[in-house]
Design a protein around this motif. Sequence first.
Motif, PDB file in Angstrom:
ATOM      1  N   GLN A 228      12.716 -61.173  47.204  1.00 47.97           N
ATOM      2  CA  GLN A 228      11.296 -61.116  46.349  1.00 47.97           C
ATOM      3  C   GLN A 228      11.525 -60.952  44.924  1.00 47.97           C
ATOM      4  O   GLN A 228      12.914 -60.845  44.521  1.00 47.97           O
ATOM      5  CB  GLN A 228      10.381 -60.024  47.025  1.00 47.97           C
ATOM      6  CG  GLN A 228      10.749 -58.689  46.991  1.00 47.97           C
ATOM      7  CD  GLN A 228       9.799 -57.719  47.797  1.00 47.97           C
ATOM      8  OE1 GLN A 228       9.918 -57.449  48.819  1.00 47.97           O
ATOM      9  NE2 GLN A 228       8.674 -57.467  47.218  1.00 47.97           N
ATOM     10  N   GLY A 229      10.419 -60.857  44.124  1.00 40.59           N
ATOM     11  CA  GLY A 229      10.700 -60.626  42.657  1.00 40.59           C
ATOM     12  C   GLY A 229      11.557 -58.977  42.217  1.00 40.59           C
ATOM     13  O   GLY A 229      12.537 -59.294  41.334  1.00 40.59           O
ATOM     14  N   ARG A 230      11.276 -58.025  42.701  1.00 39.92           N
ATOM     15  CA  ARG A 230      12.111 -56.972  42.280  1.00 39.92           C
ATOM     16  C   ARG A 230      13.328 -56.948  42.983  1.00 39.92           C
ATOM     17  O   ARG A 230      14.327 -56.135  41.975  1.00 39.92           O
ATOM     18  CB  ARG A 230      11.313 -55.575  42.872  1.00 39.92           C
ATOM     19  CG  ARG A 230      11.745 -55.401  44.342  1.00 39.92           C
ATOM     20  CD  ARG A 230      10.620 -54.330  45.039  1.00 39.92           C
ATOM     21  NE  ARG A 230       9.040 -55.122  44.938  1.00 39.92           N
ATOM     22  CZ  ARG A 230       8.055 -54.421  45.371  1.00 39.92           C
ATOM     23  NH1 ARG A 230       8.179 -53.364  45.685  1.00 39.92           N
ATOM     24  NH2 ARG A 230       7.127 -54.992  45.147  1.00 39.92           N
TER      25      ARG A 230
ATOM     26  N   GLU B 260      15.107 -58.502  39.762  1.00 38.74           N
ATOM     27  CA  GLU B 260      14.906 -57.762  38.779  1.00 38.74           C
ATOM     28  C   GLU B 260      16.249 -56.741  38.873  1.00 38.74           C
ATOM     29  O   GLU B 260      17.288 -56.471  38.106  1.00 38.74           O
ATOM     30  CB  GLU B 260      13.808 -56.687  38.691  1.00 38.74           C
ATOM     31  CG  GLU B 260      12.703 -57.524  38.120  1.00 38.74           C
ATOM     32  CD  GLU B 260      11.419 -56.872  38.601  1.00 38.74           C
ATOM     33  OE1 GLU B 260      11.367 -55.990  39.190  1.00 38.74           O
ATOM     34  OE2 GLU B 260      10.462 -57.305  38.215  1.00 38.74           O
TER      35      GLU B 260
ATOM     36  N   PHE C  55       5.818 -55.145  34.060  1.00 40.55           N
ATOM     37  CA  PHE C  55       5.191 -54.937  35.375  1.00 40.55           C
ATOM     38  C   PHE C  55       5.800 -53.533  36.284  1.00 40.55           C
ATOM     39  O   PHE C  55       6.830 -53.195  35.524  1.00 40.55           O
ATOM     40  CB  PHE C  55       5.523 -56.086  36.246  1.00 40.55           C
ATOM     41  CG  PHE C  55       4.842 -56.122  37.679  1.00 40.55           C
ATOM     42  CD1 PHE C  55       3.661 -56.186  37.883  1.00 40.55           C
ATOM     43  CD2 PHE C  55       5.678 -55.683  38.947  1.00 40.55           C
ATOM     44  CE1 PHE C  55       3.437 -56.164  38.999  1.00 40.55           C
ATOM     45  CE2 PHE C  55       5.233 -55.847  40.046  1.00 40.55           C
ATOM     46  CZ  PHE C  55       3.918 -56.046  40.099  1.00 40.55           C
TER      47      PHE C  55
ATOM     48  N   ASP D 248       9.297 -62.788  32.948  1.00 42.30           N
ATOM     49  CA  ASP D 248       9.042 -62.670  34.375  1.00 42.30           C
ATOM     50  C   ASP D 248       7.908 -63.018  34.518  1.00 42.30           C
ATOM     51  O   ASP D 248       6.735 -63.251  34.320  1.00 42.30           O
ATOM     52  CB  ASP D 248       8.405 -60.811  34.192  1.00 42.30           C
ATOM     53  CG  ASP D 248       8.073 -60.222  35.437  1.00 42.30           C
ATOM     54  OD1 ASP D 248       8.160 -61.062  36.544  1.00 42.30           O
ATOM     55  OD2 ASP D 248       7.818 -59.143  35.566  1.00 42.30           O
TER      56      ASP D 248
ATOM     57  N   ARG E 165       3.477 -65.257  37.512  1.00 38.28           N
ATOM     58  CA  ARG E 165       2.289 -66.275  37.497  1.00 38.28           C
ATOM     59  C   ARG E 165       2.292 -67.299  36.242  1.00 38.28           C
ATOM     60  O   ARG E 165       1.135 -67.385  35.573  1.00 38.28           O
ATOM     61  CB  ARG E 165       0.974 -65.330  37.261  1.00 38.28           C
ATOM     62  CG  ARG E 165       0.729 -64.385  38.471  1.00 38.28           C
ATOM     63  CD  ARG E 165      -0.277 -63.608  38.429  1.00 38.28           C
ATOM     64  NE  ARG E 165      -0.374 -62.740  39.446  1.00 38.28           N
ATOM     65  CZ  ARG E 165       0.263 -61.509  39.503  1.00 38.28           C
ATOM     66  NH1 ARG E 165       0.884 -61.056  38.457  1.00 38.28           N
ATOM     67  NH2 ARG E 165       0.357 -60.590  40.572  1.00 38.28           N
TER      68      ARG E 165
ATOM     69  N   SER F  18       8.703 -63.562  41.353  1.00 43.47           N
ATOM     70  CA  SER F  18       8.315 -63.322  42.605  1.00 43.47           C
ATOM     71  C   SER F  18       7.761 -64.472  43.080  1.00 43.47           C
ATOM     72  O   SER F  18       6.244 -64.703  42.711  1.00 43.47           O
ATOM     73  CB  SER F  18       7.075 -62.197  42.425  1.00 43.47           C
ATOM     74  OG  SER F  18       6.582 -61.827  43.713  1.00 43.47           O
TER      75      SER F  18
ATOM     76  N   LYS G 172       3.628 -64.893  44.403  1.00 45.61           N
ATOM     77  CA  LYS G 172       2.399 -65.349  43.588  1.00 45.61           C
ATOM     78  C   LYS G 172       2.332 -66.836  43.326  1.00 45.61           C
ATOM     79  O   LYS G 172       1.821 -67.219  44.248  1.00 45.61           O
ATOM     80  CB  LYS G 172       2.548 -64.531  42.182  1.00 45.61           C
ATOM     81  CG  LYS G 172       3.344 -63.306  42.344  1.00 45.61           C
ATOM     82  CD  LYS G 172       2.167 -61.999  42.800  1.00 45.61           C
ATOM     83  CE  LYS G 172       3.175 -60.832  42.929  1.00 45.61           C
ATOM     84  NZ  LYS G 172       3.937 -60.143  41.915  1.00 45.61           N
TER      85      LYS G 172
HETATM   86  C1  LIG Z   1       4.985 -58.961  41.937  1.00 50.29           C
HETATM   87  C2  LIG Z   1       5.684 -59.061  40.684  1.00 50.29           C
HETATM   88  C3  LIG Z   1       6.869 -58.553  40.439  1.00 50.29           C
HETATM   89  C4  LIG Z   1       7.741 -57.914  41.557  1.00 50.29           C
HETATM   90  O1  LIG Z   1       7.820 -58.936  42.414  1.00 50.29           O
HETATM   91  P1  LIG Z   1       8.001 -58.469  43.980  1.00 50.29           P
HETATM   92  O2  LIG Z   1       7.979 -59.785  44.699  1.00 50.29           O
HETATM   93  O3  LIG Z   1       6.686 -57.890  44.553  1.00 50.29           O
HETATM   94  O4  LIG Z   1       9.092 -57.642  44.199  1.00 50.29           O
HETATM   95  C5  LIG Z   1       7.394 -58.525  39.186  1.00 50.29           C
HETATM   96  N1  LIG Z   1       6.842 -59.055  38.075  1.00 50.29           N
HETATM   97  C6  LIG Z   1       5.503 -59.362  38.139  1.00 50.29           C
HETATM   98  C7  LIG Z   1       4.767 -59.917  36.889  1.00 50.29           C
HETATM   99  C8  LIG Z   1       4.655 -59.394  39.258  1.00 50.29           C
HETATM  100  O5  LIG Z   1       3.749 -59.892  39.596  1.00 50.29           O
END
Ligand SMILES: *Cc1c(COP(=O)(O)O)cnc(C)c1O
Length: 456
Positions: free
Chosen positions: A97-99, A102, A122, A213, A216, A253, A256
């Motif tokens: 996932q997104g984190r 990171e 975020f 990041d 969206r 991520s 989204k």
């Molecule tokens: C959701 C989100 C993250 C983290 O992503 P996850 O999939 O929840 O780990 C990082 N940056 C932004 C802007 C996000 O909306």
Amino acid sequence: MPFAESYKIKMVEHLYRSMKSEREQWIKDARYNLFNLRSGQVFIDLLTDSGTGAMSDLQWSEMMLGDESYAGASSYFKMKEAIRLILGFEYFLPTHQGRAAENVLFSVMVRQGDMVPGNAHFDTTKGHIEFRKATAVDCTIAEAYDTSVYHPFKGNIDLEKLEEFLRTHPREQVPMVIVTITCNTPGGQPVSMENIKGVHALAKKYGIPLLFDGARFAENAYFIKKREPGYEHLTIRDIVKEMMGYADVMTMSSKKDAIVNMGGFIAFREEELFKKASVYNILFEGYITYGGMSGRDMNALAQGLYEGTEFDYLETRVGQVEYLGRLLADYGIPVQQPFGGHAIFVDARKFLLHVPPEQFQAQTLAVELYLEGGVRGVEIGTLLADRDPVTRENRYPKLELMRLTLPRRVYTDNHMNYVATCLKNIWDRRDEIKSGLRIISEAPILRHFTVELERA
Ligand SMILES: *Cc1c(COP(=O)(O)O)cnc(C)c1O
């Protein structure tokens, strides 16, 4: 031309409409933390748009075509092709996932004592920076923090502030500039192409890599098309390509704007950084051709990138957010304007005037809304802001918001009418709400997920 959804419904999921007496018990048992509720105790769930979207028939078909080979799966190449075509990056690493993206990237780039400027990072981004004993520096424009002023791009970076920061800090201490598109923290607010160009020019001038990041990114492109002169005739895909052309690296991520339930990635322009990050990806996530994702999930993600960058879809999506925002604004409820891309943000400080800030106004409002109608929103305020890592005092953010986040392609406008009526009922009796909540126990970082509260 009249407007309607650009899809129809093939499968439905039952929702339980609870009674208020049930909800009173449930929220007490959950220690007034909405993350502790079971989903069956929620009627309309606006906690997050993360991984809660409805996949299309084509995405479900792609699930069946997933290639689960450990190395070199066709699903990996499908995802690579979608990232190359839509975003224009040659190299990428899948992450769960997104984190995780990171975590992998910052393991290469961020060191103790570093400073990372950006537009309202975020919470997980900030968490991963602070975990490495580095500092996130917020350079968002001042208008972002005033819910009563109109600005078409409240996610913009204050270029003077950024330049002043870059001018006065050694290059070695600034590993990157981060632009979050759209910017979640002040209300899902977009960043203009002009601003992106300005940040790019500054980053280049000072020799600092630029990270997007991009959770969206498609909603951001939609706002550029709608609001920025010169872009009204371009397609979403063209705008996305131009936007991404300014980034050196991107974390995503996919829960989204790629409309999948799980997944993420890092996309790179340069092979060198990709190679360095690959080491950590293998360590933390998995081999570089799956990195924490199943083949079927990579397939659905690739398809989601195509669907998520179609104008008709984005118009329906952002249009529904606007529909809810308009209902609330017409009732006189204070909401962040202009409306964001994925959520409506209610200004809890202006809503609950009699609840003191140390009793968590936005959390109090979210609990009220749950009790009123089984609607689950989320606090984006003092609990989320965590304590100052040095003084351990509460950090009172510039905005104390309750976020109503819309899952993609899930709820109908009737659901939005219901939510608006529930909130109006609270608005009508707001003067009777005089006290909020106090903390029983909390974690040292990202406390909002697990905090336990009681009535103050
Ligand atoms: C959701 C989100 C993250 C983290 O992503 P996850 O999939 O929840 O780990 C990082 N940056 C932004 C802007 C996000 O909306």
